[in-house]
Design an enzyme around this catalytic site. Structure first.
Site, PDB file in Angstrom:
ATOM      1  N   HIS A 363      48.973  44.279  32.982  1.00  0.00           N
ATOM      2  CA  HIS A 363      47.651  44.614  33.507  1.00  0.00           C
ATOM      3  C   HIS A 363      46.689  45.153  32.465  1.00  0.00           C
ATOM      4  O   HIS A 363      45.581  45.574  32.813  1.00  0.00           O
ATOM      5  CB  HIS A 363      47.750  45.645  34.627  1.00  0.00           C
ATOM      6  CG  HIS A 363      48.409  45.150  35.861  1.00  0.00           C
ATOM      7  ND1 HIS A 363      47.714  44.553  36.891  1.00  0.00           N
ATOM      8  CD2 HIS A 363      49.707  45.151  36.235  1.00  0.00           C
ATOM      9  CE1 HIS A 363      48.565  44.221  37.849  1.00  0.00           C
ATOM     10  NE2 HIS A 363      49.775  44.566  37.469  1.00  0.00           N
ATOM     11  N   LYS A 554      33.735  52.736  39.344  1.00  0.00           N
ATOM     12  CA  LYS A 554      35.049  52.415  38.785  1.00  0.00           C
ATOM     13  C   LYS A 554      35.486  53.611  37.964  1.00  0.00           C
ATOM     14  O   LYS A 554      34.686  54.534  37.769  1.00  0.00           O
ATOM     15  CB  LYS A 554      34.989  51.167  37.910  1.00  0.00           C
ATOM     16  CG  LYS A 554      33.813  51.195  36.916  1.00  0.00           C
ATOM     17  CD  LYS A 554      33.721  49.957  36.057  1.00  0.00           C
ATOM     18  CE  LYS A 554      33.098  48.778  36.748  1.00  0.00           C
ATOM     19  NZ  LYS A 554      34.009  47.679  37.025  1.00  0.00           N
ATOM     20  N   ARG A 555      36.750  53.637  37.477  1.00  0.00           N
ATOM     21  CA  ARG A 555      37.156  54.722  36.582  1.00  0.00           C
ATOM     22  C   ARG A 555      36.169  54.804  35.413  1.00  0.00           C
ATOM     23  O   ARG A 555      35.608  53.791  34.968  1.00  0.00           O
ATOM     24  CB  ARG A 555      38.571  54.463  36.039  1.00  0.00           C
ATOM     25  CG  ARG A 555      39.667  54.826  37.018  1.00  0.00           C
ATOM     26  CD  ARG A 555      39.657  56.295  37.399  1.00  0.00           C
ATOM     27  NE  ARG A 555      40.288  57.116  36.398  1.00  0.00           N
ATOM     28  CZ  ARG A 555      41.514  57.615  36.506  1.00  0.00           C
ATOM     29  NH1 ARG A 555      42.249  57.384  37.573  1.00  0.00           N
ATOM     30  NH2 ARG A 555      42.021  58.384  35.548  1.00  0.00           N
ATOM     31  N   LYS A 560      34.663  50.346  29.792  1.00  0.00           N
ATOM     32  CA  LYS A 560      33.901  49.874  30.957  1.00  0.00           C
ATOM     33  C   LYS A 560      32.393  50.057  30.767  1.00  0.00           C
ATOM     34  O   LYS A 560      31.581  49.555  31.538  1.00  0.00           O
ATOM     35  CB  LYS A 560      34.375  50.587  32.217  1.00  0.00           C
ATOM     36  CG  LYS A 560      35.831  50.258  32.581  1.00  0.00           C
ATOM     37  CD  LYS A 560      36.280  50.990  33.842  1.00  0.00           C
ATOM     38  CE  LYS A 560      37.755  50.844  34.142  1.00  0.00           C
ATOM     39  NZ  LYS A 560      38.110  49.543  34.765  1.00  0.00           N
ATOM     40  N   THR A 662      38.683  43.991  39.900  1.00  0.00           N
ATOM     41  CA  THR A 662      38.765  43.546  41.290  1.00  0.00           C
ATOM     42  C   THR A 662      37.547  44.052  42.061  1.00  0.00           C
ATOM     43  O   THR A 662      37.167  43.452  43.072  1.00  0.00           O
ATOM     44  CB  THR A 662      40.062  44.037  41.973  1.00  0.00           C
ATOM     45  OG1 THR A 662      40.258  45.415  41.629  1.00  0.00           O
ATOM     46  CG2 THR A 662      41.250  43.233  41.516  1.00  0.00           C
ATOM     47  N   LYS A 666      35.049  42.424  45.169  1.00  0.00           N
ATOM     48  CA  LYS A 666      34.663  43.123  46.407  1.00  0.00           C
ATOM     49  C   LYS A 666      33.140  43.095  46.581  1.00  0.00           C
ATOM     50  O   LYS A 666      32.628  42.864  47.682  1.00  0.00           O
ATOM     51  CB  LYS A 666      35.172  44.570  46.377  1.00  0.00           C
ATOM     52  CG  LYS A 666      36.682  44.674  46.362  1.00  0.00           C
ATOM     53  CD  LYS A 666      37.200  46.059  45.957  1.00  0.00           C
ATOM     54  CE  LYS A 666      38.678  45.962  45.586  1.00  0.00           C
ATOM     55  NZ  LYS A 666      39.184  47.165  44.883  1.00  0.00           N
TER      56      LYS A 666
HETATM   57  C1  26V Z   1      49.009  53.275  32.615  1.00  0.00           C
HETATM   58  C2  26V Z   1      49.500  54.540  32.785  1.00  0.00           C
HETATM   59  C3  26V Z   1      50.250  55.143  31.686  1.00  0.00           C
HETATM   60  C4  26V Z   1      50.991  56.392  32.031  1.00  0.00           C
HETATM   61  C5  26V Z   1      50.228  57.283  32.953  1.00  0.00           C
HETATM   62  C6  26V Z   1      49.785  56.596  34.220  1.00  0.00           C
HETATM   63  C7  26V Z   1      49.276  55.219  33.989  1.00  0.00           C
HETATM   64  C8  26V Z   1      48.565  54.588  34.964  1.00  0.00           C
HETATM   65  C9  26V Z   1      48.084  53.315  34.788  1.00  0.00           C
HETATM   66  C10 26V Z   1      48.306  52.656  33.610  1.00  0.00           C
HETATM   67  C11 26V Z   1      47.845  51.263  33.379  1.00  0.00           C
HETATM   68  C12 26V Z   1      46.612  50.969  33.995  1.00  0.00           C
HETATM   69  C13 26V Z   1      46.379  49.508  33.915  1.00  0.00           C
HETATM   70  C14 26V Z   1      45.395  49.053  34.933  1.00  0.00           C
HETATM   71  O1  26V Z   1      45.084  49.738  35.886  1.00  0.00           O
HETATM   72  N1  26V Z   1      44.909  47.870  34.722  1.00  0.00           N
HETATM   73  C15 26V Z   1      43.952  47.287  35.617  1.00  0.00           C
HETATM   74  O2  26V Z   1      44.651  46.417  36.482  1.00  0.00           O
HETATM   75  C16 26V Z   1      43.799  45.792  37.411  1.00  0.00           C
HETATM   76  C17 26V Z   1      44.661  44.997  38.336  1.00  0.00           C
HETATM   77  O3  26V Z   1      45.269  43.971  37.653  1.00  0.00           O
HETATM   78  C18 26V Z   1      42.772  44.954  36.696  1.00  0.00           C
HETATM   79  O4  26V Z   1      41.903  44.407  37.639  1.00  0.00           O
HETATM   80  C19 26V Z   1      41.987  45.810  35.715  1.00  0.00           C
HETATM   81  O5  26V Z   1      41.123  45.000  34.950  1.00  0.00           O
HETATM   82  C20 26V Z   1      42.939  46.527  34.790  1.00  0.00           C
HETATM   83  O6  26V Z   1      42.246  47.438  33.960  1.00  0.00           O
END
Ligand code: 26V
Length: 845
Positions: A363, A554-555, A560, A662, A666
């Site tokens: 992701h 968004k975050r 971004k 995503t 929406k």
């Molecule tokens: C990494 C970590 C590392 C440890 C702490 C908690 C944590 C939480 C999340 C992540 C990875 C985040 C990756 C993510 O959210 N990617 C997003 O995924 C979406 C669904 O595929 C996509 O639409 C977004 O573009 C993408 O940024």
């Protein structure tokens, strides 16, 4: 009759009214006339839960009877939001319940509004998991979620003087209205300890994992209703509890206190969701969480399989496991350990089974989000798993050597182990080696995985890599979030499109129909009126629904580029106040989003947005034309209120950084026009809606990559050359937006002008501002605007998560739908439990 549960639950208004009042009395102990909104919300939730469980038991029976393959979606996050209204819509009892609640002197919206969000996720990855669960249930597919039962979800965001403050989100108090505890299916998870290298009775090497600590995983099931309400799958969330073994030898106070400490220590594991979207080296508790999820899930999966099969030969034909990012990648080692150490499957055979069962979704390409865990930590926490990882790596590297003899660089690059110090385990490499499928989440992202993230792996196993462009569930993001638009569409093209979203195409001719356009714009205006109230109640900013609502939610993250949006606002503000250029339409810029608590730059951006907004509001020359609102505490529920009210959707990440997005889907589904860069799924959205119905700006991922390699991005030169860029950047360096906090934003000038500025803000700024101007001009032409917005709605059916899930099912999981039987459809089926413990659960209600 013994062993049978006859269906008695009713779905009429009458039956629902009786159920609600019965739960008021017998679950909550209140008489209807004295019930609070909260009481009614709970009583209704329990009534809904009864009906969901009934259908869940039947669904399970159907799956068991069919012997079909099952899919297990392992994810550290499920960002569900609220459930009640969604479940009422799915079960098609919304109107009946509305009537029943009227009899109780209240209304369905007020009651649904009592629910708190289940915020068990950070953002895109967690919300995608929730959309996927909805689609699998709606497609009658045996697909189940596995996650953690956090006590605390993602923090709540307060804003104080423009700064983000975090507050804990205690979700746990809300949970009982949704879930059932499954104490009978608890499992025991070992961790820590040591390895003793022994031999078995045949003299073969037989390492034993000894001296571990034990933690118990208690599952909680949340029913996931498919649209139509007949198929109800489940999301199983594990909570960590102390294992009873801890308390057996309490002889004195010292032992007692140690036992209490251990209890607290174990419960820590599922206490809180990590609020980050990037990983931080060496966070032991996070690794323990990931392992805990994997160990509990695999235990459950293997146990379920073993009910029907006595050996593991059919495992990959009956079980598919999807890893949501690398967070559950230890599943590769854990499945090997179970098969080899506990089930005596030979190593090679176990490896084949593991590989054919597991698939991995990537992701993100952001280097800081790629997980690596120190070898020393794994050696302490999971010594036996580390041995399996070594063996897997050895076997894998032997193959690499035969394919590319002498290519040491390639070996070093592909190895699961990264040389130190400190030596680390690369979770992405473990996942790629262990899985039969590796997928990205948009066409561009998958391309970048092949070309930049893992080119050596792609060369070795090209067939393993594939794309699954993300999608969103139209049930939540249209039916629940925007019921008026849903009804308008249904009036135009008839029912059925909610489970067949490509049918929205039939709306295309209506883009030319003035009466339809008028109604469409009225729905949008109604949504904007409602959002105006939400914003006023949470920010005291008063926005005008007649202005253009330009939205970025968004975050908060540098890639971004919320900062580029702010630069655009300052540009328009300076043009207005200093050059007398009025925007052709009044505009309201709406932001929302959380910054990770430790992410300084992101938190500064939140402050900047507030200060720019205040400066404009304090300026009588500007306040009637421009307005900025930051809606606090962005979450699924707020997204449901904001997205249907947007005219413009901003999707302006630096190309190559947003894996898919995503939110972009929406917004388009709700009739907003996108201003976007050629990144992630924006590219595919632009192909579907047509270039004339989307505002594309900025450099492509390829152009940015090229400039980075050549070192040719020189932001200072752009600043020198372009007077407006200079004015905008200089205004940040001055105290114009921070009169009472001198120098607060001065860092931004240095940041934007540095040659190594990673996110190319100034490179895209001019193209971005021009594109914004064009969109504002077109907004004034209401006929043109309505046409473009309707064509967006009509052409984004492709981005239903139903389509995405069908592709996963066909191309990765080999999973088929098991639709309801005729008897289930007519509601006459008797349920015959095969597991006596489920009789107790069912009877209790
Ligand atoms: C990494 C970590 C590392 C440890 C702490 C908690 C944590 C939480 C999340 C992540 C990875 C985040 C990756 C993510 O959210 N990617 C997003 O995924 C979406 C669904 O595929 C996509 O639409 C977004 O573009 C993408 O940024």
């Amino acid at each position: 009759m013994e062993g049978e549960l006859y269906v008695r639950l009713g779905y009429t208004m009458d039956a629902l009214y009786r159920s609600i009042t019965r739960h008021l009395a017998y679950s909550l102990g209140v008489v209807p006339t004295q019930a609070s909104k909260r009481d009614i919300y709970l009583a209704l939730s329990y009534s809904v839960r009864d009906r969901l469980l009934e259908k869940m038991l039947k669904t399970n029976q159907r799956y068991e009877d069919s012997g079909a393959k099952r899919l297990y979606y392992l994810s550290m996050e499920f960002l569900i939001g609220r459930s009640l209204a969604n479940n009422l819509r799915a079960m098609k009892i919304y109107d009946q319940v509305a009537e029943a609640l009227q009899l109780l002197g209240t209304d369905v919206e007020t009651i649904c509004d009592q629910e708190r969000d289940a915020a068990l996720g950070n953002g895109g990855l967690g919300r995608l998991a929730a959309c996927f669960l909805d689609s699998m249930a709606s497609l009658d597919m045996p697909g189940f979620g596995y996650g953690l039962h956090y006590d605390y979800g993602l923090f709540e965001q307060d804003i104080s003087n423009g700064y983000q403050r975090e507050k804990p989100d205690s979700w746990i108090s809300e949970a009982p209205a949704l879930q059932v505890e499954r104490a009978d299916a608890a499992c025991i998870v070992p961790m820590y300890g040591r390895i003793e290298e022994t031999k078995d009775k045949w003299g073969r090497h037989n390492p034993l994992w000894l001296g571990w600590n034990l933690v118990t995983g208690v599952p909680y099931d949340i029913p996931i209703a498919g649209y139509g309400g007949l198929t109800v799958n489940r999301l199983r969330l594990f909570a960590a509890r102390p294992s009873t073994e801890f308390d057996i030898k309490i002889f004195n106070e010292g032992d007692y206190l140690r036992a209490v400490e251990q209890k607290i220590e174990s419960e820590k594991i599922s206490k809180i969701l990590y609020p980050k979207d990037s990983y931080e080296a060496g966070r032991e508790l996070r690794l323990i969480q990931e392992y805990f999820l994997v160990a509990c899930s695999l235990n459950d999966i293997v146990r379920t399989y073993e009910k029907d099969y006595s050996d593991f030969n059919k495992f990959p034909e009956k079980v598919a496991i999807q890893l949501n990012d690398t967070h559950p990648a230890l599943a590769v080692a854990e499945l090997m350990r179970i098969l080899v150490d506990q089930k005596w499957v030979p190593w090679e055979r176990a490896w084949d089974i593991t590989n054919r069962t597991i698939a991995y979704t990537n992701h993100t390409l952001l280097p800081e989000a790629l997980e690596k865990w120190p070898e020393s930590l794994l050696a302490r926490l999971l010594p036996r798993h580390l041995q399996f990882i070594y063996d897997i790596n050895q076997q894998f590297l032997d193959r690499v050597v035969t394919l590319w003899p002498g290519d040491v660089d390639r070996m070093r690059n592909m190895s699961i182990m990264e040389e130190g110090p400190p030596r680390q385990v690369r979770m992405a490499n473990l996942a790629i080696v262990g899985a039969h499928s590796v997928n990205g989440v948009s066409a561009l992202h998958t391309d970048l995985i092949k070309k930049s993230l893992a080119p050596n792996f792609f060369e070795m196993w090209p067939e393993r890599f594939n794309n699954k462009t993300n999608g969103i569930t139209p049930r939540r993001w249209l039916c629940v979030a925007n019921p008026n638009l849903h009804d308008l569409i249904e009036d135009a093209i008839g029912p059925g499109f909610v489970t067949d979203l490509e049918r929205l195409r039939e709306l295309e001719p209506f883009a030319e129909d003035p009466a339809f356009c008028e109604k469409f714009m009225q729905v949008k205006h109604g949504n904007k009126e409602r959002l105006k109230d939400v914003i006023f109640n949470t920010t005291v900013v008063e926005v005008d629904p007649a202005s253009l609502f330009d939205v970025q939610v968004k975050r908060i993250h540098e890639y971004k580029r919320q900062l580029m949006n702010v630069l655009g606002i300052i540009w328009e503000y300076l043009a207005l106040t200093e050059d007398g250029v009025e925007p052709v339409s009044p505009k309201t810029f709406i932001f929302a989003g959380k910054a990770a608590p430790g992410y300084w730059a992101a938190k500064q951006l939140i402050k900047l947005i507030h200060n720019v907004g205040n400066t404009i509001e304090d300026d009588p020359r500007a306040r009637d034309f421009l307005k900025v609102a930051f809606a606090p505490n962005f979450r699924v529920t707020l997204a449901e209120q904001i997205i249907p009210a947007a005219d413009i959707s901003q999707q302006i990440s630096t190309a190559g950084f947003e894996a898919s997005g995503t939110g972009n889907m929406k917004f388009a589904l709700n009739g907003a026009l996108t201003i976007g860069t050629m990144d992630g799924a924006n590219i595919e959205i632009s192909q579907k809606v047509g270039r004339e119905n989307i505002y594309i700006c900025g450099l492509t991922a390829y152009e940015i990559e090229k400039m980075k390699r050549a070192g040719s991005y020189k932001p200072k030169a752009m600043y020198d050359k372009h007077p407006m860029i200079k004015r905008v950047v200089d205004s940040l360096a001055s105290d114009r937006f921070c009169p009472r906090e001198s120098g607060l934003f001065a860092w931004l000038k240095d940041y934007l002008l540095a040659d190594n500025e990673m996110f190319f803000h100034l490179a895209d700024l001019e193209s971005y501002v021009k594109t914004r101007e064009l969109s504002t001009q077109e907004y004034v032409d209401k006929t043109l605007w309505a046409k473009k917005a309707i064509l967006n709605v009509a052409r984004v059916g492709h981005f239903s998560s139903d389509r995405t899930i069908r592709q996963y099912a066909e191309e990765i999981w080999d999973l088929v739908a098991i639709p309801p039987t005729e008897a289930e459809k007519s509601g006459k089926l008797k349920y015959t439990p095969s597991d006596p413990s489920s009789i107790a659960t069912a009877r209790a209600w």
